[in-house]
Every structure is written in structure tokens, then in C-alpha cells.
Scaffold this active site. Structure first.
Site, PDB file in Angstrom:
ATOM      1  N   GLU A   1       0.852  -1.202   0.000  1.00 37.17           N
ATOM      2  CA  GLU A   1       0.000   0.000   0.000  1.00 37.17           C
ATOM      3  C   GLU A   1       0.886   1.250   0.000  1.00 37.17           C
ATOM      4  OE1 GLU A   1      -2.426   1.581  -0.746  1.00 37.17           O
ATOM      5  OE2 GLU A   1      -4.058   1.404   0.704  1.00 37.17           O
ATOM      6  N   ASP A   2       0.344   2.362  -0.484  1.00 37.91           N
ATOM      7  CA  ASP A   2       1.114   3.613  -0.487  1.00 37.91           C
ATOM      8  C   ASP A   2       1.119   4.267   0.892  1.00 37.91           C
ATOM      9  OD1 ASP A   2      -1.601   4.321  -0.596  1.00 37.91           O
ATOM     10  OD2 ASP A   2      -1.333   5.877  -2.113  1.00 37.91           O
ATOM     11  N   ILE A   3      -0.060   4.384   1.504  1.00 38.18           N
ATOM     12  CA  ILE A   3      -0.140   5.081   2.797  1.00 38.18           C
ATOM     13  C   ILE A   3      -1.329   4.551   3.594  1.00 38.18           C
ATOM     14  CG2 ILE A   3      -1.473   7.003   1.782  1.00 38.18           C
ATOM     15  CD1 ILE A   3       0.095   8.893   3.701  1.00 38.18           C
TER      16      ILE A   3
ATOM     17  N   ASP B   1      -3.748   5.716   6.596  1.00 42.00           N
ATOM     18  CA  ASP B   1      -4.122   6.961   7.266  1.00 42.00           C
ATOM     19  C   ASP B   1      -5.094   6.592   8.401  1.00 42.00           C
ATOM     20  OD1 ASP B   1      -5.031   9.519   7.847  1.00 42.00           O
ATOM     21  OD2 ASP B   1      -5.443  10.088   5.803  1.00 42.00           O
ATOM     22  N   THR B   2      -6.387   6.722   8.186  1.00 38.46           N
ATOM     23  CA  THR B   2      -7.337   6.305   9.225  1.00 38.46           C
ATOM     24  C   THR B   2      -7.326   4.784   9.403  1.00 38.46           C
ATOM     25  OG1 THR B   2      -9.131   6.048   7.631  1.00 38.46           O
ATOM     26  CG2 THR B   2      -8.907   8.217   8.670  1.00 38.46           C
TER      27      THR B   2
ATOM     28  N   THR C   1      -9.394   2.037   4.748  1.00 42.70           N
ATOM     29  CA  THR C   1      -9.148   1.317   3.489  1.00 42.70           C
ATOM     30  C   THR C   1      -8.475  -0.024   3.772  1.00 42.70           C
ATOM     31  OG1 THR C   1      -8.859   3.430   2.390  1.00 42.70           O
ATOM     32  CG2 THR C   1      -8.060   1.502   1.212  1.00 42.70           C
TER      33      THR C   1
ATOM     34  N   ASP D   1      -1.392  10.743  -4.839  1.00 42.20           N
ATOM     35  CA  ASP D   1      -2.060  11.706  -5.713  1.00 42.20           C
ATOM     36  C   ASP D   1      -3.029  12.615  -4.992  1.00 42.20           C
ATOM     37  OD1 ASP D   1      -3.992   9.607  -5.135  1.00 42.20           O
ATOM     38  OD2 ASP D   1      -5.205  10.515  -6.711  1.00 42.20           O
TER      39      ASP D   1
HETATM   40  P1  IMP Z   1      -7.357   5.559   4.982  1.00 42.78           P
HETATM   41  O1  IMP Z   1      -8.502   4.707   4.572  1.00 42.78           O
HETATM   42  O2  IMP Z   1      -7.817   6.816   5.696  1.00 42.78           O
HETATM   43  O3  IMP Z   1      -6.310   4.831   5.776  1.00 42.78           O
HETATM   44  O4  IMP Z   1      -6.689   6.117   3.680  1.00 42.78           O
HETATM   45  C1  IMP Z   1      -5.869   5.341   2.878  1.00 42.78           C
HETATM   46  C2  IMP Z   1      -5.916   5.800   1.450  1.00 42.78           C
HETATM   47  O5  IMP Z   1      -6.187   7.206   1.371  1.00 42.78           O
HETATM   48  C3  IMP Z   1      -4.587   5.614   0.810  1.00 42.78           C
HETATM   49  O6  IMP Z   1      -4.539   4.419   0.111  1.00 42.78           O
HETATM   50  C4  IMP Z   1      -4.458   6.814  -0.102  1.00 42.78           C
HETATM   51  O7  IMP Z   1      -5.003   6.492  -1.364  1.00 42.78           O
HETATM   52  C5  IMP Z   1      -5.313   7.876   0.514  1.00 42.78           C
HETATM   53  N1  IMP Z   1      -4.537   8.865   1.318  1.00 42.78           N
HETATM   54  C6  IMP Z   1      -4.516   9.028   2.657  1.00 42.78           C
HETATM   55  N2  IMP Z   1      -3.704  10.043   3.017  1.00 42.78           N
HETATM   56  C7  IMP Z   1      -3.186  10.511   1.865  1.00 42.78           C
HETATM   57  C8  IMP Z   1      -2.240  11.568   1.576  1.00 42.78           C
HETATM   58  O8  IMP Z   1      -1.692  12.275   2.432  1.00 42.78           O
HETATM   59  N3  IMP Z   1      -1.950  11.755   0.256  1.00 42.78           N
HETATM   60  C9  IMP Z   1      -2.493  10.997  -0.753  1.00 42.78           C
HETATM   61  N4  IMP Z   1      -3.373  10.019  -0.520  1.00 42.78           N
HETATM   62  C10 IMP Z   1      -3.720   9.778   0.778  1.00 42.78           C
END
Ligand code: IMP
Length: 185
Positions: free
Chosen positions: A107-109, A111-112, A115, A169
Site C-alpha cells: 500500500e502507499d499510505i 491513514d485512518t 481502506t 495523488d
Molecule cells: P485511509 O482509509 O484513511 O487509511 O486512507 C488510505 C488511502 O487514502 C490511501 O490508500 C491513499 O489512497 C489515501 N490517502 C490518505 N492520506 C493521503 C495523503 O496524504 N496523500 C495521498 N493520498 C492519501
């Protein structure tokens, strides 16, 4: 393209240069080579497109001839602009039958974590033998899903920063940048 199309003014600062990224990715590849479970069937590396695409290519190339692996991919959607939608939708499912297989999610990142939770729920329901999670970046302080174990992390980033480049992105822009930078608010 003329000079007025430069995107430099959009970028607050560079967080990680390509050299730093490739060095760290090399270390992650070394760890994965050491840790991957022994099995008759090669592990399936799942590229979470499109954010992980750049990371995935460099990671798998860094593993190189040290081990056999299979490349698969999936597409999820959870972001709308800079905002998480709070849910993750499967746009393209993995191609492989993963029951009893060893999986590495790339995975790239995170965050919460919403995903990654959705990805895990989908893959775990198919009873793989093992799952490892490898992310280039982690906004650990932004985590809402607390019971997420990330096995490999390239770098931590601040929860308030929106980062772009090296695959990451904003509405599919900035992915081509050869570094990870912070986007100006
Ligand atoms: P989560 O579901 O909040 O953990 O978000 C994960 C997904 O959100 C990642 O796979 C990214 O596609 C996108 N995302 C979260 N933070 C960033 C950021 O700072 N820059 C770009 N994409 C992000």
C-alpha cells in the site's frame, strides 16, 4: 508544456527524495526476503493501485532474484479529493484465488486505516495462509481503526500533512513526481 505549467508552487516541501525512498525500500525488501514464509507456492504481492504502483515496482525489483513471487493488484476507492469518505469500495478485485496462499499487501499510505481494514476484510474472508502488510508511508496518529497491525512501514508522516508524489495523488495528479512532498494547503 511551458514554464507556467510548473507544479513546484503547489508543493510546500520535499519530505523524501527518490534516493531516500529507494534506500528505505531496499531495506524493506531485505526484511521481506528474510521473513517470507517457506511454501511450495510463491507469495502473492498485491499492488493496491494506483497509489502503491511506484512503490510496488521498486519493492519487487529490490527483491529481484532472491525469491519467487507473483504480482497481483486491486483497486479501492476511499478518498474524494483530500477527504476520506469513511468507507472503501472495491473497484477492481484481485485476480488470484488466495485460499491457502501467503499474501503481501503493498500500500502507499495508511491513514485512518479504513481502506486497509476493508482490504483485509475482503482478503481474510477467502482464508489465505498468511497476510503481511507493507506500506510506504504511515500516518499512525490519524488511525481510527485501532486493531491494525502494519508489518512493514517505510516512513511515518504527520497526520496533518497531505502528501503527494511517488504514486500518491490528489485526484490522480502529482503521482509522477520522483519524490514525496507535502502539498500546500
Ligand atoms: P485511509 O482509509 O484513511 O487509511 O486512507 C488510505 C488511502 O487514502 C490511501 O490508500 C491513499 O489512497 C489515501 N490517502 C490518505 N492520506 C493521503 C495523503 O496524504 N496523500 C495521498 N493520498 C492519501
Amino acid at each position: 508544456m511551458n514554464s507556467s505549467s510548473s507544479i513546484r508552487p503547489d508543493i510546500e516541501r520535499i519530505l523524501f527524495t527518490k534516493k531516500q525512498l529507494l534506500t528505505r525500500i531496499g531495506e524493506l525488501a531485505d526484511q521481506l526476503v528474510a521473513d517470507l514464509p517457506d511454501s511450495d507456492e510463491p507469495p502473492i504481492f498485491t499492488n493496491i493501485m494506483g497509489g502503491a504502483a511506484h512503490f510496488f515496482v521498486h519493492l519487487t525489483e529490490a527483491i529481484g532474484d532472491r525469491g519467487q513471487l507473483i504480482e497481483d493488484f486491486a483497486v479501492f476507492k476511499s478518498y474524494d479529493g483530500e477527504e476520506s469518505t469513511g468507507t472503501a469500495k472495491v473497484l477492481i478485485d484481485v485476480r488470484y484465488r488466495i485460499t491457502n496462499r501467503d499474501i503481501v499487501i503493498v500500500e502507499d499510505i495508511v491513514d485512518t486505516g479504513i481502506t486497509m481494514r476493508a482490504i483485509l476484510d475482503l482478503l481474510e474472508s477467502r482464508h489465505p495462509r498468511s497476510i503481511l502488510i507493507c506500506t510506504l508511508l504511515d500516518k499512525a496518529e490519524a488511525r481510527i481503526i485501532k486493531d491494525l497491525k502494519i508489518d512493514y512501514t517505510g516512513f511515518r508522516v504527520e497526520k496533518g500533512d497531505f502528501v503527494i508524489g511517488f504514486g500518491l495523488d490528489l485526484d490522480d495528479k502529482y503521482r509522477h513526481l520522483p519524490f514525496v512532498g507535502i502539498l500546500k494547503q
